[in-house]
Structures are given as C-alpha cells and as structure tokens.
Design a protein around this motif. Structure first.
Motif, mmCIF file in Angstrom:
data_model
loop_
_atom_site.group_PDB
_atom_site.id
_atom_site.type_symbol
_atom_site.label_atom_id
_atom_site.label_comp_id
_atom_site.label_asym_id
_atom_site.label_seq_id
_atom_site.Cartn_x
_atom_site.Cartn_y
_atom_site.Cartn_z
ATOM 1 N N MET A 1 -20.759 -21.444 -16.063
ATOM 2 C CA MET A 1 -19.713 -20.435 -15.702
ATOM 3 C C MET A 1 -19.159 -19.794 -16.824
ATOM 4 O O MET A 1 -18.563 -19.997 -17.417
ATOM 5 C CB MET A 1 -18.599 -20.999 -14.557
ATOM 6 C CG MET A 1 -17.947 -19.542 -14.205
ATOM 7 S SD MET A 1 -16.511 -19.941 -13.100
ATOM 8 C CE MET A 1 -17.198 -21.123 -11.875
ATOM 9 N N PHE A 2 -20.104 -18.649 -17.180
ATOM 10 C CA PHE A 2 -19.586 -18.003 -18.263
ATOM 11 C C PHE A 2 -18.445 -16.842 -17.790
ATOM 12 O O PHE A 2 -18.570 -16.243 -16.825
ATOM 13 C CB PHE A 2 -20.678 -17.151 -18.937
ATOM 14 C CG PHE A 2 -21.517 -17.954 -19.757
ATOM 15 C CD1 PHE A 2 -21.303 -18.374 -21.030
ATOM 16 C CD2 PHE A 2 -22.933 -18.067 -19.290
ATOM 17 C CE1 PHE A 2 -21.996 -19.368 -21.642
ATOM 18 C CE2 PHE A 2 -23.917 -18.785 -20.130
ATOM 19 C CZ PHE A 2 -23.421 -19.272 -21.283
ATOM 20 N N ILE A 3 -17.446 -16.753 -18.616
ATOM 21 C CA ILE A 3 -16.181 -15.625 -18.334
ATOM 22 C C ILE A 3 -16.368 -14.506 -19.365
ATOM 23 O O ILE A 3 -16.300 -14.800 -20.564
ATOM 24 C CB ILE A 3 -15.127 -16.530 -18.370
ATOM 25 C CG1 ILE A 3 -15.048 -17.709 -17.474
ATOM 26 C CG2 ILE A 3 -13.907 -15.568 -17.999
ATOM 27 C CD1 ILE A 3 -14.080 -18.654 -17.496
ATOM 28 N N THR A 4 -16.389 -13.288 -18.852
ATOM 29 C CA THR A 4 -16.456 -12.134 -19.811
ATOM 30 C C THR A 4 -15.084 -11.743 -20.214
ATOM 31 O O THR A 4 -14.045 -12.296 -19.689
ATOM 32 C CB THR A 4 -17.140 -11.054 -19.134
ATOM 33 O OG1 THR A 4 -16.275 -10.472 -17.829
ATOM 34 C CG2 THR A 4 -18.480 -11.288 -18.479
ATOM 35 N N VAL B 1 -16.651 -14.618 -23.704
ATOM 36 C CA VAL B 1 -15.749 -15.168 -24.096
ATOM 37 C C VAL B 1 -15.147 -16.869 -23.943
ATOM 38 O O VAL B 1 -14.610 -17.253 -24.814
ATOM 39 C CB VAL B 1 -14.430 -14.430 -23.876
ATOM 40 C CG1 VAL B 1 -14.549 -12.655 -24.521
ATOM 41 C CG2 VAL B 1 -13.772 -14.315 -22.428
ATOM 42 N N ASN B 2 -15.662 -17.211 -22.674
ATOM 43 C CA ASN B 2 -15.625 -18.603 -22.588
ATOM 44 C C ASN B 2 -16.538 -18.979 -21.512
ATOM 45 O O ASN B 2 -17.540 -18.183 -20.993
ATOM 46 C CB ASN B 2 -14.041 -18.778 -21.937
ATOM 47 C CG ASN B 2 -13.378 -19.986 -21.998
ATOM 48 O OD1 ASN B 2 -13.994 -20.706 -22.660
ATOM 49 N ND2 ASN B 2 -12.275 -20.303 -21.656
ATOM 50 N N ILE C 1 -19.852 -19.476 -28.581
ATOM 51 C CA ILE C 1 -18.688 -19.264 -28.157
ATOM 52 C C ILE C 1 -17.915 -20.300 -28.548
ATOM 53 O O ILE C 1 -16.835 -20.058 -29.265
ATOM 54 C CB ILE C 1 -18.403 -19.576 -26.384
ATOM 55 C CG1 ILE C 1 -19.116 -18.178 -25.796
ATOM 56 C CG2 ILE C 1 -16.884 -19.714 -26.018
ATOM 57 C CD1 ILE C 1 -19.256 -18.398 -24.145
ATOM 58 N N ASP C 2 -18.273 -21.602 -28.946
ATOM 59 C CA ASP C 2 -17.718 -22.617 -29.650
ATOM 60 C C ASP C 2 -17.472 -22.280 -31.197
ATOM 61 O O ASP C 2 -16.371 -22.641 -31.477
ATOM 62 C CB ASP C 2 -18.719 -24.021 -29.597
ATOM 63 C CG ASP C 2 -18.688 -24.602 -28.074
ATOM 64 O OD1 ASP C 2 -17.765 -24.117 -27.418
ATOM 65 O OD2 ASP C 2 -19.329 -25.367 -27.690
#
Length: 97
Positions: A63-66, A50-51, A88-89
């Motif tokens: 660093m991907f964030i779920t 999500v980010n 994501i963007d």
C-alpha cells in the motif's frame, strides 16, 4: 471455609485468564485502519509516493501512500513496485539511536 477457598480459587483463575487474554488475544492486537482488498494494475509515478506499508492479509500487497494521503494498493511482485520501495527507503532519514 469451602466457600472462602472457592472464592480465592476463582479470583486466581480470573487473574490468570486476564493476563493471558491481555498479552496474546486477537482483541488486544492493533488493527489497521486501511486494508487492501483490490489491487491496482496501473503503473504509477513513484515520485508521488512518500511511504508504504506491506500487507499479507487478506491479500499480499504493498500500500503506497502519497503526500496527499491517498492510498494505492499494488502487487508486490512488479519491478516498478520494488524500485519505488527502494526509493522510499533511501529517502527516509536515518534513525537516531
């Protein structure tokens, strides 16, 4: 009189130093809570992200964030990573002026 002039000079220099330290010292800069030190080699499902955050120190990483808050560090040079960043963007709401 000399003591009075020395006290004023000392206060002036302390004021200059305080302003300089407040604007540009490393201690005044925000620190990240999380930092990548090891990269995952697995290809992840990009629909779970999500980010993301870009990082260059201590290593170059994304660093991907779920949605659950899990942070996964990967190399930014992989094609699937660039596709995930683009997705994501594109899904982010447009910023209002």
């Amino acid at each position: 009189m000399k003591l009075h002039a020395a006290a004023i000079l000392l206060l002036f220099w302390l004021g200059v130093f305080t302003v300089h330290a407040d604007k540009g010292s490393a201690s005044s800069q925000p620190m990240r809570k999380f930092s990548c030190v090891k990269l995952s080699t697995k290809q992840w499902n990009i629909r779970n992200f999500v980010n993301y955050e870009k990082q260059q120190v201590p290593i170059d990483a994304i660093m991907f964030i779920t949605a659950g808050g899990i942070r996964i560090c990967v190399s930014p040079n992989q094609k699937w990573v660039q596709a995930a960043i683009k997705r994501i963007d594109e899904n982010r709401p447009a910023k209002r002026k």
